[in-house]
Design a protein around this motif. Structure first.
Motif, PDB file in Angstrom:
ATOM      1  N   GLY A 194       0.811  -1.208   0.000  1.00  0.00           N
ATOM      2  CA  GLY A 194       0.000   0.000   0.000  1.00  0.00           C
ATOM      3  C   GLY A 194       0.846   1.261   0.000  1.00  0.00           C
ATOM      4  O   GLY A 194       0.544   2.224  -0.699  1.00  0.00           O
ATOM      5  N   TRP A 195       1.923   1.220   0.801  1.00  0.00           N
ATOM      6  CA  TRP A 195       2.796   2.390   0.841  1.00  0.00           C
ATOM      7  C   TRP A 195       3.558   2.560  -0.464  1.00  0.00           C
ATOM      8  O   TRP A 195       3.863   3.695  -0.880  1.00  0.00           O
ATOM      9  CB  TRP A 195       3.741   2.311   2.029  1.00  0.00           C
ATOM     10  CG  TRP A 195       3.024   2.580   3.308  1.00  0.00           C
ATOM     11  CD1 TRP A 195       2.641   1.658   4.242  1.00  0.00           C
ATOM     12  CD2 TRP A 195       2.552   3.838   3.764  1.00  0.00           C
ATOM     13  NE1 TRP A 195       1.958   2.276   5.262  1.00  0.00           N
ATOM     14  CE2 TRP A 195       1.895   3.627   4.992  1.00  0.00           C
ATOM     15  CE3 TRP A 195       2.607   5.134   3.269  1.00  0.00           C
ATOM     16  CZ2 TRP A 195       1.312   4.654   5.721  1.00  0.00           C
ATOM     17  CZ3 TRP A 195       2.021   6.158   3.995  1.00  0.00           C
ATOM     18  CH2 TRP A 195       1.392   5.911   5.194  1.00  0.00           C
ATOM     19  N   ALA A 196       3.889   1.476  -1.140  1.00  0.00           N
ATOM     20  CA  ALA A 196       4.550   1.573  -2.443  1.00  0.00           C
ATOM     21  C   ALA A 196       3.607   2.203  -3.470  1.00  0.00           C
ATOM     22  O   ALA A 196       4.029   3.049  -4.275  1.00  0.00           O
ATOM     23  CB  ALA A 196       4.999   0.196  -2.916  1.00  0.00           C
ATOM     24  N   LEU A 197       2.336   1.807  -3.438  1.00  0.00           N
ATOM     25  CA  LEU A 197       1.369   2.421  -4.342  1.00  0.00           C
ATOM     26  C   LEU A 197       1.142   3.892  -3.996  1.00  0.00           C
ATOM     27  O   LEU A 197       0.963   4.724  -4.892  1.00  0.00           O
ATOM     28  CB  LEU A 197       0.050   1.648  -4.309  1.00  0.00           C
ATOM     29  CG  LEU A 197       0.084   0.258  -4.944  1.00  0.00           C
ATOM     30  CD1 LEU A 197      -1.211  -0.481  -4.651  1.00  0.00           C
ATOM     31  CD2 LEU A 197       0.319   0.377  -6.436  1.00  0.00           C
ATOM     32  N   PHE A 198       1.155   4.222  -2.707  1.00  0.00           N
ATOM     33  CA  PHE A 198       1.043   5.610  -2.275  1.00  0.00           C
ATOM     34  C   PHE A 198       2.190   6.442  -2.856  1.00  0.00           C
ATOM     35  O   PHE A 198       1.993   7.536  -3.384  1.00  0.00           O
ATOM     36  CB  PHE A 198       1.052   5.677  -0.753  1.00  0.00           C
ATOM     37  CG  PHE A 198       0.835   7.060  -0.200  1.00  0.00           C
ATOM     38  CD1 PHE A 198      -0.443   7.496   0.087  1.00  0.00           C
ATOM     39  CD2 PHE A 198       1.906   7.899   0.047  1.00  0.00           C
ATOM     40  CE1 PHE A 198      -0.655   8.769   0.612  1.00  0.00           C
ATOM     41  CE2 PHE A 198       1.709   9.162   0.570  1.00  0.00           C
ATOM     42  CZ  PHE A 198       0.416   9.602   0.846  1.00  0.00           C
ATOM     43  N   ALA A 199       3.411   5.897  -2.768  1.00  0.00           N
ATOM     44  CA  ALA A 199       4.581   6.591  -3.324  1.00  0.00           C
ATOM     45  C   ALA A 199       4.484   6.719  -4.842  1.00  0.00           C
ATOM     46  O   ALA A 199       4.904   7.736  -5.414  1.00  0.00           O
ATOM     47  CB  ALA A 199       5.855   5.848  -2.932  1.00  0.00           C
ATOM     48  N   ALA A 200       3.924   5.714  -5.487  1.00  0.00           N
ATOM     49  CA  ALA A 200       3.775   5.769  -6.944  1.00  0.00           C
ATOM     50  C   ALA A 200       2.805   6.874  -7.363  1.00  0.00           C
ATOM     51  O   ALA A 200       3.042   7.574  -8.351  1.00  0.00           O
ATOM     52  CB  ALA A 200       3.296   4.419  -7.473  1.00  0.00           C
ATOM     53  N   THR A 201       1.733   7.053  -6.602  1.00  0.00           N
ATOM     54  CA  THR A 201       0.788   8.121  -6.940  1.00  0.00           C
ATOM     55  C   THR A 201       1.441   9.491  -6.747  1.00  0.00           C
ATOM     56  O   THR A 201       1.236  10.397  -7.558  1.00  0.00           O
ATOM     57  CB  THR A 201      -0.505   8.031  -6.108  1.00  0.00           C
ATOM     58  OG1 THR A 201      -0.189   8.113  -4.719  1.00  0.00           O
ATOM     59  CG2 THR A 201      -1.249   6.753  -6.389  1.00  0.00           C
ATOM     60  N   ALA A 202       2.241   9.637  -5.699  1.00  0.00           N
ATOM     61  CA  ALA A 202       2.950  10.907  -5.483  1.00  0.00           C
ATOM     62  C   ALA A 202       3.975  11.144  -6.582  1.00  0.00           C
ATOM     63  O   ALA A 202       4.099  12.261  -7.103  1.00  0.00           O
ATOM     64  CB  ALA A 202       3.632  10.894  -4.117  1.00  0.00           C
ATOM     65  N   GLY A 203       4.691  10.107  -6.950  1.00  0.00           N
ATOM     66  CA  GLY A 203       5.684  10.234  -8.018  1.00  0.00           C
ATOM     67  C   GLY A 203       5.065  10.607  -9.355  1.00  0.00           C
ATOM     68  O   GLY A 203       5.635  11.386 -10.119  1.00  0.00           O
ATOM     69  N   ALA A 204       3.900  10.066  -9.619  1.00  0.00           N
ATOM     70  CA  ALA A 204       3.221  10.402 -10.877  1.00  0.00           C
ATOM     71  C   ALA A 204       2.866  11.879 -10.932  1.00  0.00           C
ATOM     72  O   ALA A 204       2.995  12.522 -11.984  1.00  0.00           O
ATOM     73  CB  ALA A 204       1.968   9.550 -11.025  1.00  0.00           C
ATOM     74  N   VAL A 205       2.462  12.455  -9.809  1.00  0.00           N
ATOM     75  CA  VAL A 205       2.148  13.887  -9.776  1.00  0.00           C
ATOM     76  C   VAL A 205       3.418  14.709  -9.973  1.00  0.00           C
ATOM     77  O   VAL A 205       3.420  15.708 -10.705  1.00  0.00           O
ATOM     78  CB  VAL A 205       1.443  14.278  -8.468  1.00  0.00           C
ATOM     79  CG1 VAL A 205       1.277  15.776  -8.359  1.00  0.00           C
ATOM     80  CG2 VAL A 205       0.101  13.597  -8.376  1.00  0.00           C
TER      81      VAL A 205
END
Length: 84
Positions: free
Chosen positions: A44-55
């Protein structure tokens, strides 16, 4: 009439770009928070980081595009201006 509607969807200034990036970040962080609930633990935290990175990547690209377009308009205006 279609040209007027089309102009509404063009980002013209850096301020407009920042507003759009803010809206994207708000949505992405909300989605990331849902990921941490849906997928507890490291995933979940990896996906959270991926969403931030995409922005971050999308925002940088938007700002670069604005800078490029403004520079191209400036060069075009200088080329059209008569040499003194």
């Amino acid at each position: 009439m279609l040209a007027k509607v089309k102009r509404l969807f063009v980002i013209k200034t850096r301020f407009e770009a920042y507003l759009i990036i803010y809206a994207l970040a708000l949505g992405a962080m909300t989605r990331g928070a849902h990921y941490t609930v849906e997928y507890p633990g490291w995933g979940g935290w990896a996906l959270f980081a991926a969403t931030a990175g995409a922005v971050f990547l999308g925002g940088a690209k938007i700002l670069d595009a604005i800078r490029y377009e403004q520079g191209a308009k400036r060069q075009e205006a200088e080329a059209e201006a008569p040499a003194s």
